[in-house]
Design a protein around this motif. Structure first.
Motif, PDB file in Angstrom:
ATOM      1  N   GLY A 174     -26.566 -15.766   2.009  1.00  0.00           N
ATOM      2  CA  GLY A 174     -26.876 -16.823   2.974  1.00  0.00           C
ATOM      3  C   GLY A 174     -25.634 -17.354   3.660  1.00  0.00           C
ATOM      4  O   GLY A 174     -25.634 -17.597   4.875  1.00  0.00           O
ATOM      5  N   VAL A 175     -24.561 -17.528   2.891  1.00  0.00           N
ATOM      6  CA  VAL A 175     -23.295 -17.986   3.477  1.00  0.00           C
ATOM      7  C   VAL A 175     -22.805 -16.953   4.485  1.00  0.00           C
ATOM      8  O   VAL A 175     -22.338 -17.294   5.578  1.00  0.00           O
ATOM      9  N   LEU A 198     -28.966 -21.432   4.962  1.00  0.00           N
ATOM     10  CA  LEU A 198     -28.209 -22.531   4.362  1.00  0.00           C
ATOM     11  C   LEU A 198     -29.043 -23.266   3.319  1.00  0.00           C
ATOM     12  O   LEU A 198     -28.560 -23.568   2.224  1.00  0.00           O
ATOM     13  N   VAL A 199     -30.297 -23.527   3.634  1.00  0.00           N
ATOM     14  CA  VAL A 199     -31.188 -24.175   2.668  1.00  0.00           C
ATOM     15  C   VAL A 199     -31.307 -23.303   1.413  1.00  0.00           C
ATOM     16  O   VAL A 199     -31.254 -23.806   0.280  1.00  0.00           O
ATOM     17  N   SER A 200     -31.421 -22.008   1.588  1.00  0.00           N
ATOM     18  CA  SER A 200     -31.520 -21.091   0.452  1.00  0.00           C
ATOM     19  C   SER A 200     -30.272 -21.132  -0.417  1.00  0.00           C
ATOM     20  O   SER A 200     -30.362 -21.133  -1.650  1.00  0.00           O
ATOM     21  N   VAL A 201     -29.106 -21.175   0.203  1.00  0.00           N
ATOM     22  CA  VAL A 201     -27.852 -21.242  -0.548  1.00  0.00           C
ATOM     23  C   VAL A 201     -27.828 -22.488  -1.421  1.00  0.00           C
ATOM     24  O   VAL A 201     -27.496 -22.433  -2.615  1.00  0.00           O
ATOM     25  N   VAL A 202     -28.177 -23.612  -0.840  1.00  0.00           N
ATOM     26  CA  VAL A 202     -28.159 -24.872  -1.580  1.00  0.00           C
ATOM     27  C   VAL A 202     -29.121 -24.818  -2.765  1.00  0.00           C
ATOM     28  O   VAL A 202     -28.779 -25.232  -3.879  1.00  0.00           O
ATOM     29  N   ILE A 203     -30.310 -24.273  -2.546  1.00  0.00           N
ATOM     30  CA  ILE A 203     -31.289 -24.183  -3.634  1.00  0.00           C
ATOM     31  C   ILE A 203     -30.789 -23.239  -4.737  1.00  0.00           C
ATOM     32  O   ILE A 203     -30.818 -23.585  -5.933  1.00  0.00           O
ATOM     33  N   ILE A 204     -30.327 -22.067  -4.350  1.00  0.00           N
ATOM     34  CA  ILE A 204     -29.904 -21.066  -5.345  1.00  0.00           C
ATOM     35  C   ILE A 204     -28.711 -21.553  -6.160  1.00  0.00           C
ATOM     36  O   ILE A 204     -28.688 -21.434  -7.381  1.00  0.00           O
ATOM     37  N   MET A 205     -27.717 -22.106  -5.500  1.00  0.00           N
ATOM     38  CA  MET A 205     -26.474 -22.443  -6.202  1.00  0.00           C
ATOM     39  C   MET A 205     -26.460 -23.838  -6.802  1.00  0.00           C
ATOM     40  O   MET A 205     -25.838 -24.043  -7.850  1.00  0.00           O
ATOM     41  N   TYR A 206     -27.088 -24.781  -6.163  1.00  0.00           N
ATOM     42  CA  TYR A 206     -26.838 -26.177  -6.540  1.00  0.00           C
ATOM     43  C   TYR A 206     -28.052 -26.954  -7.018  1.00  0.00           C
ATOM     44  O   TYR A 206     -27.934 -28.146  -7.321  1.00  0.00           O
ATOM     45  N   ALA A 207     -29.204 -26.312  -7.112  1.00  0.00           N
ATOM     46  CA  ALA A 207     -30.372 -27.012  -7.651  1.00  0.00           C
ATOM     47  C   ALA A 207     -30.126 -27.318  -9.126  1.00  0.00           C
ATOM     48  O   ALA A 207     -29.554 -26.490  -9.842  1.00  0.00           O
ATOM     49  N   PRO A 208     -30.550 -28.502  -9.574  1.00  0.00           N
ATOM     50  CA  PRO A 208     -30.333 -28.822 -10.992  1.00  0.00           C
ATOM     51  C   PRO A 208     -31.135 -27.886 -11.893  1.00  0.00           C
ATOM     52  O   PRO A 208     -32.277 -27.551 -11.597  1.00  0.00           O
ATOM     53  N   ARG A 209     -30.499 -27.459 -12.944  1.00  0.00           N
ATOM     54  CA  ARG A 209     -31.151 -26.547 -13.908  1.00  0.00           C
ATOM     55  C   ARG A 209     -31.093 -27.155 -15.274  1.00  0.00           C
ATOM     56  O   ARG A 209     -30.197 -27.715 -15.718  1.00  0.00           O
ATOM     57  N   ALA A 239     -20.856 -19.301 -11.315  1.00  0.00           N
ATOM     58  CA  ALA A 239     -22.211 -18.845 -11.666  1.00  0.00           C
ATOM     59  C   ALA A 239     -22.209 -17.350 -11.993  1.00  0.00           C
ATOM     60  O   ALA A 239     -21.204 -16.663 -11.840  1.00  0.00           O
ATOM     61  N   ASN A 240     -23.371 -16.839 -12.404  1.00  0.00           N
ATOM     62  CA  ASN A 240     -23.485 -15.415 -12.731  1.00  0.00           C
ATOM     63  C   ASN A 240     -23.507 -14.565 -11.459  1.00  0.00           C
ATOM     64  O   ASN A 240     -23.751 -15.064 -10.361  1.00  0.00           O
ATOM     65  N   PHE A 241     -23.274 -13.268 -11.645  1.00  0.00           N
ATOM     66  CA  PHE A 241     -23.142 -12.335 -10.529  1.00  0.00           C
ATOM     67  C   PHE A 241     -24.331 -12.368  -9.578  1.00  0.00           C
ATOM     68  O   PHE A 241     -24.160 -12.493  -8.364  1.00  0.00           O
ATOM     69  N   GLY A 242     -25.532 -12.240 -10.108  1.00  0.00           N
ATOM     70  CA  GLY A 242     -26.718 -12.190  -9.254  1.00  0.00           C
ATOM     71  C   GLY A 242     -26.891 -13.444  -8.423  1.00  0.00           C
ATOM     72  O   GLY A 242     -27.182 -13.372  -7.226  1.00  0.00           O
ATOM     73  N   ARG A 243     -26.719 -14.584  -9.045  1.00  0.00           N
ATOM     74  CA  ARG A 243     -26.871 -15.852  -8.326  1.00  0.00           C
ATOM     75  C   ARG A 243     -25.797 -15.998  -7.248  1.00  0.00           C
ATOM     76  O   ARG A 243     -26.074 -16.403  -6.121  1.00  0.00           O
ATOM     77  N   VAL A 244     -24.562 -15.671  -7.600  1.00  0.00           N
ATOM     78  CA  VAL A 244     -23.459 -15.790  -6.639  1.00  0.00           C
ATOM     79  C   VAL A 244     -23.704 -14.891  -5.429  1.00  0.00           C
ATOM     80  O   VAL A 244     -23.580 -15.327  -4.286  1.00  0.00           O
ATOM     81  N   TYR A 245     -24.073 -13.641  -5.667  1.00  0.00           N
ATOM     82  CA  TYR A 245     -24.254 -12.728  -4.536  1.00  0.00           C
ATOM     83  C   TYR A 245     -25.503 -13.042  -3.720  1.00  0.00           C
ATOM     84  O   TYR A 245     -25.509 -12.832  -2.505  1.00  0.00           O
ATOM     85  N   ALA A 246     -26.532 -13.548  -4.371  1.00  0.00           N
ATOM     86  CA  ALA A 246     -27.724 -13.963  -3.623  1.00  0.00           C
ATOM     87  C   ALA A 246     -27.380 -15.127  -2.698  1.00  0.00           C
ATOM     88  O   ALA A 246     -27.729 -15.123  -1.510  1.00  0.00           O
ATOM     89  N   ALA A 247     -26.685 -16.114  -3.231  1.00  0.00           N
ATOM     90  CA  ALA A 247     -26.307 -17.267  -2.411  1.00  0.00           C
ATOM     91  C   ALA A 247     -25.283 -16.871  -1.353  1.00  0.00           C
ATOM     92  O   ALA A 247     -25.338 -17.332  -0.210  1.00  0.00           O
ATOM     93  N   TYR A 248     -24.345 -16.004  -1.723  1.00  0.00           N
ATOM     94  CA  TYR A 248     -23.330 -15.585  -0.757  1.00  0.00           C
ATOM     95  C   TYR A 248     -23.968 -14.894   0.445  1.00  0.00           C
ATOM     96  O   TYR A 248     -23.478 -15.018   1.570  1.00  0.00           O
TER      97      TYR A 248
END
Length: 106
Positions: A65-66, A95-106, A54-63
């Motif tokens: 949460g991890v 954890l819920v936030s990580v799943v939404i940010i990284m893996y929600a269908p787009r 994924a792009n930088f912003g999305r990866v770091y936002a989700a990370y």
């Protein structure tokens, strides 16, 4: 998805491990070599994150949460500080936030 989760966990281990080694050097008056190894681990952490698809912003936002979840586990297992009820709620929300940010269908 499993590859992405693997990179998140690996990134977290290098960031937490590197930060912990620097902490030991500066706060616990341990050898400077621990600080140097910590700095190397932190540099590797930065490189591993680039392997995410994924792009930088999305990866770091989700990370973020991890990292929250892994830091709780680190504190529990390494520092022997048991997470309380509110720690677990916060980590669960992360954890819920990580799943939404990284893996929600787009």
């Amino acid at each position: 998805m499993l590859k992405s989760l693997f990179y998140f966990v690996l990134t977290g281990l290098f960031e937490l491990g590197g930060g912990y080694l620097v902490w030991l050097w500066l706060r616990e008056d341990k050898s400077i070599w621990l600080g140097i190894l910590g700095g190397i681990a932190l540099a590797i952490y930065g490189a591993i994150a680039t392997l995410q698809p994924a792009n930088f912003g999305r990866v770091y936002a989700a990370y973020g949460g991890v990292f929250i979840i892994m830091a709780m586990l680190w504190g529990w297992k390494i520092d022997q500080v048991t997470p309380d009820y509110y720690d677990l709620i916060g980590a669960g929300l992360a954890l819920v936030s990580v799943v939404i940010i990284m893996y929600a269908p787009r």
